[in-house]
Design a protein around this motif. Sequence first.
Motif, PDB file in Angstrom:
ATOM      1  N   PHE A 327       0.892  -1.200   0.032  1.00  0.00           N
ATOM      2  CA  PHE A 327      -0.095  -0.050   0.249  1.00  0.00           C
ATOM      3  C   PHE A 327       0.876   1.286  -0.029  1.00  0.00           C
ATOM      4  CE2 PHE A 327      -2.754   2.933   2.472  1.00  0.00           C
ATOM      5  CZ  PHE A 327      -3.915   2.615   1.955  1.00  0.00           C
ATOM      6  N   THR A 328       0.450   2.215  -0.615  1.00  0.00           N
ATOM      7  CA  THR A 328       1.109   3.460  -0.842  1.00  0.00           C
ATOM      8  C   THR A 328       0.994   4.397   0.364  1.00  0.00           C
ATOM      9  OG1 THR A 328       0.929   3.277  -3.219  1.00  0.00           O
ATOM     10  CG2 THR A 328       2.199   5.193  -2.468  1.00  0.00           C
ATOM     11  N   PRO A 329       1.746   4.679   1.185  1.00  0.00           N
ATOM     12  CA  PRO A 329       1.418   5.558   2.115  1.00  0.00           C
ATOM     13  C   PRO A 329       0.965   6.997   1.751  1.00  0.00           C
ATOM     14  CG  PRO A 329       3.416   4.718   2.671  1.00  0.00           C
ATOM     15  CD  PRO A 329       3.275   4.400   1.238  1.00  0.00           C
ATOM     16  N   GLY A 362      -7.665   1.215  -4.586  1.00  0.00           N
ATOM     17  CA  GLY A 362      -7.949   2.369  -5.115  1.00  0.00           C
ATOM     18  C   GLY A 362      -7.159   3.439  -4.197  1.00  0.00           C
ATOM     19  N   ASN A 363      -6.281   3.132  -3.489  1.00  0.00           N
ATOM     20  CA  ASN A 363      -5.841   4.310  -2.530  1.00  0.00           C
ATOM     21  C   ASN A 363      -4.754   5.372  -3.142  1.00  0.00           C
ATOM     22  OD1 ASN A 363      -4.109   4.906  -0.121  1.00  0.00           O
ATOM     23  ND2 ASN A 363      -2.650   3.695  -1.337  1.00  0.00           N
ATOM     24  N   LEU A 364      -4.198   4.841  -4.436  1.00  0.00           N
ATOM     25  CA  LEU A 364      -3.300   5.961  -4.824  1.00  0.00           C
ATOM     26  C   LEU A 364      -4.236   6.889  -5.657  1.00  0.00           C
ATOM     27  CD1 LEU A 364      -0.618   6.105  -5.577  1.00  0.00           C
ATOM     28  CD2 LEU A 364      -0.945   4.925  -7.818  1.00  0.00           C
ATOM     29  N   PHE A 405      -9.043  -6.398 -13.726  1.00  0.00           N
ATOM     30  CA  PHE A 405      -8.444  -6.482 -15.049  1.00  0.00           C
ATOM     31  C   PHE A 405      -6.949  -6.980 -14.636  1.00  0.00           C
ATOM     32  CE2 PHE A 405      -5.944  -4.804 -18.566  1.00  0.00           C
ATOM     33  CZ  PHE A 405      -6.551  -5.399 -19.734  1.00  0.00           C
ATOM     34  N   ASP A 406      -6.606  -8.109 -15.203  1.00  0.00           N
ATOM     35  CA  ASP A 406      -5.423  -8.654 -14.938  1.00  0.00           C
ATOM     36  C   ASP A 406      -4.411  -7.950 -15.953  1.00  0.00           C
ATOM     37  OD1 ASP A 406      -3.103 -10.193 -14.945  1.00  0.00           O
ATOM     38  OD2 ASP A 406      -3.949 -11.807 -14.778  1.00  0.00           O
ATOM     39  N   PHE A 407      -3.539  -7.173 -15.658  1.00  0.00           N
ATOM     40  CA  PHE A 407      -2.879  -6.019 -16.733  1.00  0.00           C
ATOM     41  C   PHE A 407      -1.836  -7.126 -17.468  1.00  0.00           C
ATOM     42  CE2 PHE A 407       0.201  -3.209 -17.967  1.00  0.00           C
ATOM     43  CZ  PHE A 407      -0.473  -2.054 -18.605  1.00  0.00           C
ATOM     44  N   LEU A 408      -1.289  -8.050 -16.687  1.00  0.00           N
ATOM     45  CA  LEU A 408      -0.231  -9.022 -17.528  1.00  0.00           C
ATOM     46  C   LEU A 408      -0.757  -9.949 -18.396  1.00  0.00           C
ATOM     47  CD1 LEU A 408       2.236  -9.105 -14.555  1.00  0.00           C
ATOM     48  CD2 LEU A 408       2.074  -7.383 -16.259  1.00  0.00           C
TER      49      LEU A 408
END
Length: 845
Positions: A327-329, A362-364, A405-408
């Motif tokens: 998780f991005t702080p 969706g934290n970013l 969606f699986d981006f890879l």
Amino acid sequence: MSFSPSIQEEQLKSEMASTIFHLYDCTRIIGKIDFCVAPHTKKQKGKDQNRTPETTAPYLWAEVKRGKAKLEKALIQLILTIGGSDILEHSLPPIYLGAFNAEEIILIPYEKIQSFFMLNDFNWNVAPSDQSTREFRDLMARVQSTFATEKLRFRFDKDEKLLRAFIRQNLKIRADEQPQIEIDHNNFFHIYLQWRLIMVPHRNGKGQTLPGALDAKWDGLQKKGILESDLFLADLFVDGKSTIEISDDETIRENLIISFRSMGYRTSRGDTNLVDDLRFDIRDRQAYTNFWKRFKRPPRKESQQEIIDRRDRLVPQDVRERKGAFFTPQQWVELSQRYLADYLGPSWQDEYYVWDCAAGTGNLLVGLTNPDRVWASTIDRADVLVMHDRISNGALLHKHHAFQFDFLNDSFDGLPPELRSIVQDPEKRKKLVIYINPPYAEGDSRAGDGRSGVHQSATHDRYIQDIGSAASEIFALFLIRIYREIPGCVLGDFSILKNLQAPKFAAFRKEYRAKLEKIFLCPAYTFDNVKGKFPISFSIWQTDKEEPFERIRADVYDAEGQRVAGKTIVGYDGRPLLSSWLGRTAKAPQKPLGRMASVGSDFQNQRTVFIENVERRKKRGGRHTPIDQSNTIIIAICFAVRHCIPATWLNDRDQFLWPSDAWLEDREFQGDCLAYTLFHGQNCISAEDGVNHWIPFAEHEVGLEASYGSHFLLDFIAGRLPAPDGDAALIADGKPGDFTRGEKPITFSPEAQVVLQAGRALYTYYHQQHGAKPNASYYDIRRFFQGVSRTEQAKPGETVVKGRMNAKSDDAEYMRLIGELKQASKHLGYTKIAPKVYEYGFLLG
Ligand SMILES: C[S@@+](CC[C@H](N)C(=O)[O-])C[C@H]1O[C@@H](n2cnc3c(N)ncnc32)[C@H](O)[C@@H]1O
């Protein structure tokens, strides 16, 4: 009641156990906690059968100190011990934390402290007993007001009766007599850990399997992307109606992937991905109700959304590692959006489209204000549902813009139409910002369930030929797919520096040639569950401009978000490393005087660089370079260069390089490196292991009558040795090397001479001691005064000294002398050697 002021810790513990806490079990050993008080858990007929040491909360964890040591500081030490370990993942927390010495005890309810364990901007990686750390002081400052209002203090001489009464009234099992604990965003994680111990089958410390109160096909659930923590969330978001009945419990969140209904659990409505035979019900109602009796459900209103948003915290570490979910702080989210605004202009949110294709919950995207232009996709359906839930509760995003969606693996044809039309249109793509903190996980065969093969994907197969070994890293696969398949977009990504610097990414860098426009660095340990001290970057790339990476000046922020001095990051492609330079000297020496061990050429391996006797058994791995007369100076240079600048989170990935030849002319630099190497803690040459060739002072200079076993270093320094055979000048590419090999006297700078004087004073003092040995090395002298952490009896009558060297000695004069020596050596390193490390190209910056 009183204890002798000189009572030892162990004795004090046993007396407390037999007097004050005699009704309880004080024998449990939990991690590094000094003293643990718990209820006895022997099974009694008709009593709570589920009561085992693992499922019963202890009463007290305490730090024990001798004499009159300050107890508040001892309590801080205890908090650091707990926070820096995984104790809370294996044991229920106690009702109280405390500390005692021979005079008094202090206690504080655990629930008043527990929020501190959730600090994710806090570095728990410090030695708890070291009161000089910034973390120690910081924690002391943070808990001060809680201490002031919540702490209880009992003196053993005056307050014994009060203490006993307090213990009688407060240390007891009956949960219904305890007030229900309110759940909030600070404590929900710890409550989850306790929940797992009761609800989910697990093995206890003795290897027995405890069944768990819930009945579920756990393996099957996980395969369907449902985690234990989803059942916990279902349990948490229940209105308990303030009764202990399960029959009146009702969910307050229907749209989670699992919710609580009709005394059991159900999958979210209309979820066709989930099959019906994944049953989960309550098997042991007694244990279930006993657990939830202790907590007030639902969680506090103001914490509910935050708990849902931080579902990622409940994801077990192995699953998190596999999915690379970190998780991005918020402080870095905010800062990265500021950087985007600076680069793209103040109205960027109305001019650009934004797609986070590794969105998690969706934290970013928090802080973005134009929902019409923002998309969020992620691999797990449960995370998509959390995003939808957040949207229902006011998050600024459209529901149809948040999708699985699986981006890879997935094709862009499956994107929502509006986003697809942007991704597929070269003009619109120029206005698309891919904004991500991509997953970090490396597919390998190392420990950690299931990490092998995590990188296997369609993207991997498409690009493995082009990017080589970088294809085992998921974040590299994200970057290359974006670069190749969404050309022209702007990319803003959080990353480690591997893509810029690691040798393993050389092929990747040949393919990925976007222009790096802006970058800031912040410490990795500010991210959840990342313990290492290395930098994480946020970079902005223009994919339509081609500019292979060579160097960039990065802005740098510390853990508090303060901007500090910037740093130049360089690419190392085509630059040979210090290790290969060192390799040139690794010929079989005729008379080895010692050996230098080293791993790699970077700061993260600084501690692996040390000198030892050749008689020692080699540590596995790394390079072991034999030292002889011909390469003594080269070794001293390598050693000093790699140690004279402290390793920090910021320089952790910097590589030492093959230097220019300019150092050859600098005789003073060569002498300084030798002086620095002689008196460094990582110089472990010991007369105990073999002949000590490393004594820099003549016998008469240190008041010694006996003669040394080796005068090598004295002769080497004085230039009294015949020139060695062979061509050590190979080290200077092409040119004959003029560095001293014992045939010319060494030149020492004034700073190095201060080091030698301080060293001489230390040796002289040592040789005045009873039991001093004539051939003692610097290491032997330190060990003589400082001692080691433990001694063992090998045979009766024979004591073997083992363990780590203690940090200090009781001998004040020794402490003064070693203090002066260390100071002088540090000064030499900082002021004389470090600037030349850059000047001669050992480091770029
Ligand atoms: C480092 S986390 C970032 C989460 C969130 N965006 C943030 O910044 O806090 C990366 C996320 O990517 C998700 N993920 C992993 N593999 C993925 C894939 N192949 N496609 C899409 N998302 C993926 C993980 O589940 C995780 O939530």
